[in-house]
Write a protein that holds these residues in place. Structure first.
Motif, PDB file in Angstrom:
ATOM      1  N   UNK A 182       2.400  12.460  -9.400  1.00 50.88           N
ATOM      2  CA  UNK A 182       1.821  13.787  -9.209  1.00 50.88           C
ATOM      3  C   UNK A 182       2.870  14.852  -8.896  1.00 50.88           C
ATOM      4  N   UNK A 183       4.139  14.474  -9.041  1.00 54.85           N
ATOM      5  CA  UNK A 183       5.217  15.428  -8.819  1.00 54.85           C
ATOM      6  C   UNK A 183       5.610  15.620  -7.376  1.00 54.85           C
ATOM      7  N   UNK A 184       5.170  14.732  -6.492  1.00 55.81           N
ATOM      8  CA  UNK A 184       5.459  14.860  -5.066  1.00 55.81           C
ATOM      9  C   UNK A 184       6.544  13.867  -4.662  1.00 55.81           C
ATOM     10  N   UNK A 185       7.546  14.343  -3.954  1.00 58.07           N
ATOM     11  CA  UNK A 185       8.621  13.484  -3.445  1.00 58.07           C
ATOM     12  C   UNK A 185       8.622  13.573  -1.930  1.00 58.07           C
ATOM     13  N   UNK A 186       8.473  12.427  -1.276  1.00 59.36           N
ATOM     14  CA  UNK A 186       8.365  12.406   0.181  1.00 59.36           C
ATOM     15  C   UNK A 186       9.670  12.776   0.873  1.00 59.36           C
ATOM     16  N   UNK A 187      10.797  12.438   0.260  1.00 69.74           N
ATOM     17  CA  UNK A 187      12.081  12.693   0.892  1.00 69.74           C
ATOM     18  C   UNK A 187      13.192  11.963   0.175  1.00 69.74           C
ATOM     19  N   UNK A 188      14.417  11.989   0.714  1.00 72.10           N
ATOM     20  CA  UNK A 188      15.580  11.393   0.047  1.00 72.10           C
ATOM     21  C   UNK A 188      15.474   9.892  -0.202  1.00 72.10           C
ATOM     22  N   UNK A 189      14.641   9.179   0.568  1.00 72.57           N
ATOM     23  CA  UNK A 189      14.496   7.728   0.395  1.00 72.57           C
ATOM     24  C   UNK A 189      13.186   7.366  -0.307  1.00 72.57           C
ATOM     25  N   UNK A 207       0.831  -1.201   0.000  1.00 76.39           N
ATOM     26  CA  UNK A 207       0.000   0.000   0.000  1.00 76.39           C
ATOM     27  C   UNK A 207       0.870   1.258   0.000  1.00 76.39           C
ATOM     28  N   UNK A 208       1.901   1.254   0.820  1.00 75.02           N
ATOM     29  CA  UNK A 208       2.757   2.444   0.910  1.00 75.02           C
ATOM     30  C   UNK A 208       3.562   2.625  -0.382  1.00 75.02           C
ATOM     31  N   UNK A 209       4.040   1.523  -0.981  1.00 76.29           N
ATOM     32  CA  UNK A 209       4.791   1.626  -2.232  1.00 76.29           C
ATOM     33  C   UNK A 209       3.902   2.163  -3.349  1.00 76.29           C
ATOM     34  N   UNK A 210       2.664   1.679  -3.397  1.00 76.28           N
ATOM     35  CA  UNK A 210       1.732   2.178  -4.407  1.00 76.28           C
ATOM     36  C   UNK A 210       1.461   3.669  -4.196  1.00 76.28           C
ATOM     37  N   UNK A 211       1.342   4.083  -2.942  1.00 78.25           N
ATOM     38  CA  UNK A 211       1.127   5.499  -2.638  1.00 78.25           C
ATOM     39  C   UNK A 211       2.345   6.325  -3.032  1.00 78.25           C
TER      40      UNK A 211
END
Length: 488
Positions: free
Chosen positions: A65-72, A54-58
């Motif tokens: 959508x052009x969003x990057x959660x962070x360096x990892x 679920x988290x990988x799909x998110x």
């Protein structure tokens, strides 16, 4: 090109960012490898597959959508089973914690998750981390992927084995007597023991859950948490994310580690401590390290055959005494009473590891204070050494990966240059950095005549973690760094 499963975490993150692979696709690649290869080594012992999917799909949707959660962002990884992770049991190898389901993530783990990591599994370890091998009655024995009749080391043995076998992208472990460094050495990967006190401890077992709740912590002397990886750059990235004060201290101060001391290998002043009669190094390990040193010298590194003005045996005895005080503090009262009785009967000249443990575990507070004073002197002598040298190279352990041996710790032995040595010698070289709170990085540099990995330990000045990791990176560029074990 190296198989995707064995690429560094940074390479995998770049592939996800460039959309050459999805986070979910990389996760499925690791899950397939765990299903197929993990039964041979038993490194990954618990998983939250659906939660990770679920988290990988998110993560993939966010990136679209052009969003990057962070360096990892989107990186699948596993975590040593001493760290609490929501959605998976955290046993620390203890049967009494078999059903323990954490309500919150360990602080160090949360930092990695906040940076975008996908934690999909837990890796094996010995009971409460108190062994140099990896086995317990909850999950059984973990094997070294280079040779399954050998241990991957401990206590972060499952973490090192999983990385070496290509079952995850990154790991976090803990180290009090070489528990990151010895497995890295035994499994041919990179590992970093941070300077003491710069990575939060909350959510790490021991201490067992329930002693403190919520945000309360119990710092443990010598013990640190740090990363294991397949490249030095991955270590550097993970350290940028997990280094911070404990929560209560974040009100007033931050940790900003110094940049590496030098910019090139030719500028680094490198000291050597390659052998010592107190803990002899097996020729199969020593020759590989010496060959590496010769290559460094030919490459222009400033190699100096100098070491700190420290007596190995004196430092080792202080380490053993302070370590025993930590390890003995959590035993049942009945066991502690037996040690008190045994301590009274010990001969004054008994310098065995068992005697050292009993004395250290039952020492008066006055004795601990005196040992800590000597520790402070050791730390100052190391600081003086680092005024003229930038780092010290030494072995992580006297031998390469050893056979499994489930006898009592003090009944086991090693074979070093054809002679029997005490098994606890495995911690002696690691203890040099541990007792003095120094950062130490392990980098693979070759294999011994048996085809087993050999690493070196790079010890640096307190709080100069970036320097030891940088030197590891420069060395790996010459020696080749990580290589996958045969058959994986």
């Amino acid at each position: 090109m190296r198989d995707l499963a064995f690429q560094s975490a940074l390479e995998q993150i770049q592939a996800i960012r460039a959309k050459r692979i999805t986070s979910l696709g990389l996760l499925e690649r690791y899950l397939e490898r765990v299903t197929r290869l993990n039964p041979t080594i038993n490194a990954v012992v618990a998983m939250d597959v659906e939660g990770a999917r679920r988290r990988a799909a998110a993560a993939d949707e966010a990136l679209a959508n052009g969003e990057i959660w962070g360096p990892l962002h989107g990186l699948p990884m596993t975590v040593k089973d001493s760290f609490e992770v929501v959605g998976m049991p955290c046993t620390s190898g203890a049967p009494e914690l078999r059903q323990h389901q954490p309500a919150a993530n360990a602080d160090a783990v949360q930092s990695l998750i906040d940076a975008g990591a996908i934690v999909f599994g837990k890796t094996n370890m010995p009971l409460y981390g108190a062994d140099i091998q990896t086995y317990n009655s909850v999950y059984g024995q973990t094997n070294n992927p280079w040779r399954t009749d050998r241990t991957p080391g401990g206590s972060s043995g499952g973490a090192a084995a999983a990385l070496a076998a290509g079952l995850c992208g990154l790991e976090i472990g803990s180290d009090i007597g070489g528990s990151i460094r010895t497995p890295a050495h035994f499994c041919g990967i990179f590992g970093h023991k941070p300077s003491y006190g710069i990575v939060p401890d909350r959510g790490h077992i021991p201490p067992p859950p329930g002693i403190f709740t919520g945000k309360h912590i119990l710092s443990v002397d010598i013990l640190v948490s740090g990363p294991l990886a397949r490249s030095a750059d991955d270590l550097a990235l993970a350290m940028e994310l997990i280094v911070r004060p404990e929560r209560a201290e974040q009100k007033a101060w931050r940790i900003k580690l110094p940049v590496p001391r030098r910019k090139s290998l030719k500028k680094y002043r490198i000291g050597l401590w390659l052998d010592d009669p107190v803990c002899p190094v097996d020729r199969g390990v020593g020759d590989v390290i010496q060959n590496m040193v010769d290559v460094l010298a030919k490459s222009g590194a400033l190699i100096r055959d100098v070491r700190p003005q420290i007596d190995f045996n004196a430092s080792h005895q202080i380490f053993l005494s302070l370590l025993a005080a930590v390890m003995g503090s959590g035993v049942p009262r009945a066991m502690f009473n037996k040690w008190l009785e045994a301590a009274e009967k010990l001969a004054a000249d008994d310098q065995s590891y068992m005697a050292s443990h009993i004395r250290g575990a039952t020492q008066l507070h006055l004795s601990w204070i005196r040992n800590d004073v000597i520790r402070q002197i050791l730390r100052q002598k190391w600081a003086e050494f680092f005024e003229t040298c930038d780092v010290l190279i030494c072995p992580p352990a006297p031998v390469a990966a050893v056979p499994h041996d489930h006898q009592h710790l003090y009944d086991r032995t090693l074979v070093v240059n054809g002679e029997e040595r005490p098994y606890m010698d495995l911690m002696a070289w690691a203890g040099l950095a541990g007792v003095s709170y120094l950062p130490a990085t392990v980098v693979p540099v070759g294999v011994n005549p048996e085809g087993l990995p050999v690493g070196i330990q790079i010890i640096g000045p307190y709080l100069e973690d970036r320097t030891t990791i940088h030197v590891a990176k420069l060395i790996s560029e010459i020696t080749g760094g990580f290589r996958p074990p045969p058959g994986f």
